[in-house]
Design an enzyme around this catalytic site. Structure first.
Site, PDB file in Angstrom:
ATOM      1  N   THR A  15       0.821  -1.220   0.000  1.00 43.34           N
ATOM      2  CA  THR A  15       0.000   0.000   0.000  1.00 43.34           C
ATOM      3  C   THR A  15       0.852   1.266   0.000  1.00 43.34           C
ATOM      4  O   THR A  15       2.001   1.242   0.465  1.00 43.34           O
ATOM      5  CB  THR A  15      -0.890   0.003   1.260  1.00 43.34           C
ATOM      6  OG1 THR A  15      -1.552   1.255   1.382  1.00 43.34           O
ATOM      7  CG2 THR A  15      -0.076  -0.223   2.536  1.00 43.34           C
ATOM      8  N   ASP A  16       0.255   2.361  -0.462  1.00 40.98           N
ATOM      9  CA  ASP A  16       0.967   3.651  -0.407  1.00 40.98           C
ATOM     10  C   ASP A  16       1.089   4.168   1.029  1.00 40.98           C
ATOM     11  O   ASP A  16       1.878   5.068   1.303  1.00 40.98           O
ATOM     12  CB  ASP A  16       0.274   4.694  -1.292  1.00 40.98           C
ATOM     13  CG  ASP A  16      -1.162   5.005  -0.888  1.00 40.98           C
ATOM     14  OD1 ASP A  16      -1.685   4.363   0.047  1.00 40.98           O
ATOM     15  OD2 ASP A  16      -1.773   5.891  -1.521  1.00 40.98           O
ATOM     16  N   GLU A  17       0.308   3.590   1.958  1.00 38.71           N
ATOM     17  CA  GLU A  17       0.309   4.114   3.334  1.00 38.71           C
ATOM     18  C   GLU A  17       1.651   3.912   4.030  1.00 38.71           C
ATOM     19  O   GLU A  17       1.923   4.550   5.049  1.00 38.71           O
ATOM     20  CB  GLU A  17      -0.817   3.476   4.154  1.00 38.71           C
ATOM     21  CG  GLU A  17      -2.179   3.766   3.573  1.00 38.71           C
ATOM     22  CD  GLU A  17      -3.331   3.601   4.556  1.00 38.71           C
ATOM     23  OE1 GLU A  17      -3.086   3.474   5.766  1.00 38.71           O
ATOM     24  OE2 GLU A  17      -4.473   3.607   4.093  1.00 38.71           O
ATOM     25  N   TYR A  53      -1.761  -0.405  11.058  1.00 41.97           N
ATOM     26  CA  TYR A  53      -1.916  -1.083   9.754  1.00 41.97           C
ATOM     27  C   TYR A  53      -0.725  -0.787   8.853  1.00 41.97           C
ATOM     28  O   TYR A  53      -0.066  -1.703   8.337  1.00 41.97           O
ATOM     29  CB  TYR A  53      -3.226  -0.638   9.069  1.00 41.97           C
ATOM     30  CG  TYR A  53      -3.264  -0.960   7.585  1.00 41.97           C
ATOM     31  CD1 TYR A  53      -3.331  -2.279   7.131  1.00 41.97           C
ATOM     32  CD2 TYR A  53      -3.197   0.061   6.621  1.00 41.97           C
ATOM     33  CE1 TYR A  53      -3.336  -2.571   5.770  1.00 41.97           C
ATOM     34  CE2 TYR A  53      -3.213  -0.227   5.265  1.00 41.97           C
ATOM     35  CZ  TYR A  53      -3.280  -1.544   4.847  1.00 41.97           C
ATOM     36  OH  TYR A  53      -3.277  -1.837   3.499  1.00 41.97           O
ATOM     37  N   LYS A  69       2.276  -3.233   7.327  1.00 44.07           N
ATOM     38  CA  LYS A  69       2.534  -3.421   5.888  1.00 44.07           C
ATOM     39  C   LYS A  69       3.980  -3.016   5.561  1.00 44.07           C
ATOM     40  O   LYS A  69       4.653  -3.676   4.755  1.00 44.07           O
ATOM     41  CB  LYS A  69       1.544  -2.608   5.032  1.00 44.07           C
ATOM     42  CG  LYS A  69       0.102  -3.093   5.066  1.00 44.07           C
ATOM     43  CD  LYS A  69      -0.114  -4.473   4.452  1.00 44.07           C
ATOM     44  CE  LYS A  69       0.059  -4.511   2.951  1.00 44.07           C
ATOM     45  NZ  LYS A  69      -0.326  -5.840   2.382  1.00 44.07           N
TER      46      LYS A  69
HETATM   47  P1  NAD Z   1      -9.690  -7.218   2.231  1.00 45.53           P
HETATM   48  O1  NAD Z   1      -9.692  -6.930   3.699  1.00 45.53           O
HETATM   49  O2  NAD Z   1     -10.911  -6.944   1.445  1.00 45.53           O
HETATM   50  O3  NAD Z   1      -9.303  -8.755   1.990  1.00 45.53           O
HETATM   51  C1  NAD Z   1      -8.300  -9.400   2.717  1.00 45.53           C
HETATM   52  C2  NAD Z   1      -8.424 -10.894   2.486  1.00 45.53           C
HETATM   53  O4  NAD Z   1      -7.365 -11.547   3.202  1.00 45.53           O
HETATM   54  C3  NAD Z   1      -9.738 -11.482   3.026  1.00 45.53           C
HETATM   55  O5  NAD Z   1     -10.304 -12.356   2.066  1.00 45.53           O
HETATM   56  C4  NAD Z   1      -9.325 -12.232   4.271  1.00 45.53           C
HETATM   57  O6  NAD Z   1     -10.146 -13.356   4.569  1.00 45.53           O
HETATM   58  C5  NAD Z   1      -7.908 -12.660   3.904  1.00 45.53           C
HETATM   59  N1  NAD Z   1      -7.088 -12.907   5.091  1.00 45.53           N
HETATM   60  C6  NAD Z   1      -6.936 -12.106   6.187  1.00 45.53           C
HETATM   61  N2  NAD Z   1      -6.118 -12.688   7.079  1.00 45.53           N
HETATM   62  C7  NAD Z   1      -5.724 -13.876   6.536  1.00 45.53           C
HETATM   63  C8  NAD Z   1      -4.859 -14.924   6.969  1.00 45.53           C
HETATM   64  N3  NAD Z   1      -4.247 -14.860   8.177  1.00 45.53           N
HETATM   65  N4  NAD Z   1      -4.669 -15.972   6.156  1.00 45.53           N
HETATM   66  C9  NAD Z   1      -5.282 -16.049   4.949  1.00 45.53           C
HETATM   67  N5  NAD Z   1      -6.124 -15.105   4.497  1.00 45.53           N
HETATM   68  C10 NAD Z   1      -6.332 -14.027   5.273  1.00 45.53           C
HETATM   69  O7  NAD Z   1      -8.437  -6.425   1.659  1.00 45.53           O
HETATM   70  P2  NAD Z   1      -8.246  -5.670   0.265  1.00 45.53           P
HETATM   71  O8  NAD Z   1      -8.756  -4.292   0.395  1.00 45.53           O
HETATM   72  O9  NAD Z   1      -8.724  -6.524  -0.839  1.00 45.53           O
HETATM   73  O10 NAD Z   1      -6.651  -5.587   0.220  1.00 45.53           O
HETATM   74  C11 NAD Z   1      -5.898  -6.662  -0.298  1.00 45.53           C
HETATM   75  C12 NAD Z   1      -4.416  -6.316  -0.217  1.00 45.53           C
HETATM   76  O11 NAD Z   1      -4.152  -5.129  -0.933  1.00 45.53           O
HETATM   77  C13 NAD Z   1      -3.937  -6.068   1.215  1.00 45.53           C
HETATM   78  O12 NAD Z   1      -2.651  -6.621   1.346  1.00 45.53           O
HETATM   79  C14 NAD Z   1      -3.894  -4.554   1.333  1.00 45.53           C
HETATM   80  O13 NAD Z   1      -2.913  -4.142   2.247  1.00 45.53           O
HETATM   81  C15 NAD Z   1      -3.527  -4.168  -0.096  1.00 45.53           C
HETATM   82  N6  NAD Z   1      -4.010  -2.844  -0.552  1.00 45.53           N
HETATM   83  C16 NAD Z   1      -5.319  -2.492  -0.402  1.00 45.53           C
HETATM   84  C17 NAD Z   1      -5.765  -1.262  -0.899  1.00 45.53           C
HETATM   85  C18 NAD Z   1      -7.218  -0.821  -0.785  1.00 45.53           C
HETATM   86  O14 NAD Z   1      -7.527   0.308  -1.115  1.00 45.53           O
HETATM   87  N7  NAD Z   1      -8.132  -1.673  -0.371  1.00 45.53           N
HETATM   88  C19 NAD Z   1      -4.856  -0.404  -1.526  1.00 45.53           C
HETATM   89  C20 NAD Z   1      -3.508  -0.805  -1.639  1.00 45.53           C
HETATM   90  C21 NAD Z   1      -3.107  -2.031  -1.161  1.00 45.53           C
HETATM   91  O1  DAU Z   2      -4.182   4.024   0.527  1.00 41.84           O
HETATM   92  C1  DAU Z   2      -4.411   2.657   0.453  1.00 41.84           C
HETATM   93  C2  DAU Z   2      -5.240   2.207   1.647  1.00 41.84           C
HETATM   94  O2  DAU Z   2      -6.562   2.690   1.443  1.00 41.84           O
HETATM   95  C3  DAU Z   2      -5.242   0.687   1.818  1.00 41.84           C
HETATM   96  O3  DAU Z   2      -3.944   0.252   2.089  1.00 41.84           O
HETATM   97  C4  DAU Z   2      -6.183   0.291   2.969  1.00 41.84           C
HETATM   98  O4  DAU Z   2      -6.247  -1.127   3.051  1.00 41.84           O
HETATM   99  C5  DAU Z   2      -7.560   0.850   2.668  1.00 41.84           C
HETATM  100  O5  DAU Z   2      -8.418   0.557   3.745  1.00 41.84           O
HETATM  101  C6  DAU Z   2      -7.506   2.352   2.429  1.00 41.84           C
HETATM  102  O6  DAU Z   2      -7.199   3.066   3.670  1.00 41.84           O
HETATM  103  P1  DAU Z   2      -7.969   4.404   4.096  1.00 41.84           P
HETATM  104  O7  DAU Z   2      -7.884   4.523   5.555  1.00 41.84           O
HETATM  105  O8  DAU Z   2      -7.521   5.557   3.275  1.00 41.84           O
HETATM  106  O9  DAU Z   2      -9.482   3.996   3.605  1.00 41.84           O
HETATM  107  P2  DAU Z   2     -10.909   4.213   4.306  1.00 41.84           P
HETATM  108  O10 DAU Z   2     -11.938   3.829   3.300  1.00 41.84           O
HETATM  109  O11 DAU Z   2     -10.977   3.588   5.650  1.00 41.84           O
HETATM  110  O12 DAU Z   2     -10.973   5.797   4.527  1.00 41.84           O
HETATM  111  C7  DAU Z   2     -10.844   6.693   3.417  1.00 41.84           C
HETATM  112  C8  DAU Z   2     -10.864   8.113   3.984  1.00 41.84           C
HETATM  113  O13 DAU Z   2     -12.172   8.385   4.507  1.00 41.84           O
HETATM  114  C9  DAU Z   2      -9.911   8.318   5.150  1.00 41.84           C
HETATM  115  O14 DAU Z   2      -9.396   9.640   5.087  1.00 41.84           O
HETATM  116  C10 DAU Z   2     -10.793   8.171   6.390  1.00 41.84           C
HETATM  117  C11 DAU Z   2     -12.138   8.691   5.907  1.00 41.84           C
HETATM  118  N1  DAU Z   2     -13.318   8.060   6.519  1.00 41.84           N
HETATM  119  C12 DAU Z   2     -13.412   6.706   6.505  1.00 41.84           C
HETATM  120  C13 DAU Z   2     -14.492   6.060   7.058  1.00 41.84           C
HETATM  121  C14 DAU Z   2     -14.600   4.548   7.062  1.00 41.84           C
HETATM  122  C15 DAU Z   2     -14.327   8.845   7.058  1.00 41.84           C
HETATM  123  O15 DAU Z   2     -14.259  10.078   7.050  1.00 41.84           O
HETATM  124  N2  DAU Z   2     -15.421   8.220   7.600  1.00 41.84           N
HETATM  125  C16 DAU Z   2     -15.542   6.854   7.647  1.00 41.84           C
HETATM  126  O16 DAU Z   2     -16.552   6.335   8.176  1.00 41.84           O
END
Ligand code: NAD
Ligand code: DAU
Length: 350
Positions: A131-133, A157, A161
C-alpha cells in the site's frame, strides 16, 4: 499447468485478481488461499468457482507448516500475496492482529517459498501487494510518493505493511528470492467490504443513516478503480523487473468531503431522490487517531516501463460503482447481516 497461488483471493482486490487470472490464463492453475476472516467472502467469486483451472483452499497464512505443505502439494511456481488485515480503524483497536497476519503471515509465506523452492529459483516469483500508506502522509503541497520515498508509516496497519515490505526485500537481498512489490493507492469498486468509506456511505445513503465524516473532511485520498489495480498487478507479475518496486495510482486526488458530496449527488439521482436530499446525512465526527492528511501516488515508473495507465475516468468509475451497489443490494445485505459467512460450508459441504 503452472500453479499460481493467490492469497487473500476472497477479499475485495483479491477476488477481482482471481477472476482476471482464471479467465485470462486457462494455462494457469489458480489456487486461491484464504482464511475467510470477516473480510473474506466467497460469494464474490460465484461466477468462476466452477472453472477447471480454479481451486479454493481455506488456510491461515500464519500456519507455516500448512504453507509449506500447500507449496509442495500444488507445486506452486508463483505467488501473488494479498492476504492481510486491511482496515486502518480496526488496526487502531487491535494492532496485534495486524502484526500477526501482515508481518508473521508474510514471513511464513516467504520462508515456505524459500524452503520448498530450495536453491533453484528459476521460473519462481514472490509478488507482494502493498500500500501507499507505508510512505506516511503528504502535505497539501503538490508532492507525490515515488518508489524511493522514505518509509514513514503512522497507523498500526501501515506499520505492519511496511514491516512486511521490508521482510520481502530482505529475502531478496539475503537469499536471492525473486520478489516484486507494488504499492497502490486507495481502491474502489464492486465487492468492497462496507466498512471502507465508499461502500459504507453508499449503503448508509440507501438506508438514510448518518454519513460519519472524520474530522473536517479535509483529508485527501488518491482513488483508483479496482480493475485498473488488478490489471497493473497482472502486468507487473508478468513483465515487471525482479527485485523492483512499482507504485500504482490514478493521479486522482479527492478531498473526502468533496468526494462524499459527489457520491451523495449520484446516489440520490440513481435512487430517484431529489438532488441534495441526502446531504443532511453528512455528520462530522471526531477524527481518526493519527489520521494521515494526504496520499498521492506518482505511478510514472509503471507507465514508462510497462505502459500501464488507468482505463477509467473517476466520474465514470464512481458512477459505475454506485450503480453496482444499488443493483446488488442482496450482496450488501448479506454482508451486513453476516449471512455470507455460511456460504463456504454450503458450497464445500464442510
Ligand atoms: P480485504 O480486507 O478486502 O481482503 C483481505 C483478504 O485476506 C480477506 O479475504 C481475508 O479473509 C484474507 N485474510 C486475512 N487474514 C488472513 C490470513 N491470516 N490468512 C489467509 N487469508 C487471510 O483487503 P483488500 O482491500 O482486498 O486488500 C488486499 C491487499 O491489498 C492487502 O494486502 C492490502 O494491504 C492491499 N491494498 C489495499 C488497498 C485498498 O484500497 N483496499 C490499496 C492498496 C493495497
Ligand atoms: O491508501 C491505500 C489504503 O486505502 C489501503 O492500504 C487500505 O487497506 C484501505 O483501507 C484504504 O485506507 P484508508 O484509511 O484511506 O481507507 P478508508 O476507506 O478507511 O478511509 C478513506 C478516507 O475516509 C480516510 O481519510 C478516512 C475517511 N473516513 C473513513 C471512514 C470509514 C471517514 O471520514 N469516515 C468513515 O466512516
Amino acid at each position: 499447468m503452472k500453479t499460481i497461488l493467490i492469497t487473500g483471493g476472497a477479499g475485495f482486490i483479491g477476488s477481482h485478481l482471481v477472476r482476471l487470472m482464471v479467465n485470462k490464463y486457462p494455462e494457469y492453475h489458480i489456487v486461491n488461499l484464504d482464511k475467510l476472516t470477516y473480510a473474506g467472502n466467497l460469494t464474490n467469486l460465484k461466477d468462476i468457482e466452477k472453472m477447471p483451472n480454479y481451486t479454493f483452499v481455506k488456510a491461515d497464512i500464519c500456519d507455516f507448516e500448512r504453507m509449506k505443505a500447500i507449496f509442495e502439494q500444488y507445486n506452486v511456481e508463483g505467488i501473488i500475496h494479498l492476504a492481510a488485515e486491511s482496515h486502518v480503524d480496526r488496526s487502531i483497536k487491535d494492532p496485534f492482529a495486524f502484526a500477526q497476519t501482515n508481518v508473521m503471515g508474510t514471513l511464513s509465506l516467504l520462508q515456505a517459498a524459500k524452503i520448498v523452492w530450495g536453491d533453484n529459483f528459476e521460473g519462481k516469483l514472490f509478488y507482494h501487494v502493498s500500500t501507499d500508506e507505508v510512505y506516511g502522509a503528504l502535505k497539501n503541497d503538490g508532492s507525490f510518493f515515488v518508489e524511493t520515498t522514505r518509509y514513514n508509516p503512522h497507523s498500526p496497519y501501515s506499520a505492519s505493511k511496511a514491516s512486511s515490505d521490508h521482510f520481502v526485500r530482505a529475502f531478496h537481498d539475503t537469499y536471492a528470492l525473486p520478489v516484486k512489490i507494488s504499492n497502490c493507492s486507495n481502491n474502489y469498486g464492486p465487492y468492497q467490504f462496507p466498512e471502507k468509506l465508499i461502500p459504507l456511505f453508499i449503503n448508509n445513503i440507501r438506508h438514510n443513516k448518518p454519513l460519519p465524516v472524520y474530522g473536517t473532511g479535509e483529508n485527501v485520498r488518491d482513488w483508483l478503480f479496482v480493475e485498473d489495480h488488478v490489471r497493473a498487478i497482472d502486468l507487473i507479475f508478468h513483465k515487471g523487473k525482479v527485485g523492483e518496486t512499482y507504485n500504482i495510482g490514478g493521479f486522482n486526488e479527492w478531498r473526502n468531503i468533496d468526494l462524499i458530496k459527489v457520491m451523495v449527488k449520484i446516489t440520490d439521482r440513481l435512487l430517484g431522490r431529489a438532488e441534495g436530499t441526502s446531504e443532511k446525512l453528512i455528520t462530522f465526527v471526531p477524527d481518526r487517531a493519527g489520521h494521515d492528511l494526504r496520499y498521492a501516488i506518482d505511478s510514472t515508473k509503471l507507465h514508462e516501463e510497462l505502459g500501464w495507465e488507468p482505463s477509467l475516468q473517476f466520474e465514470e468509475g464512481i458512477e459505475k460503482t454506485i450503480k453496482w451497489y444499488i443493483a446488488n443490494q442482496d450482496w450488501l445485505d448479506q454482508v451486513t447481516s453476516g449471512d455470507y459467512m455460511r456460504y463456504y460450508e454450503e458450497m464445500y459441504h464442510v
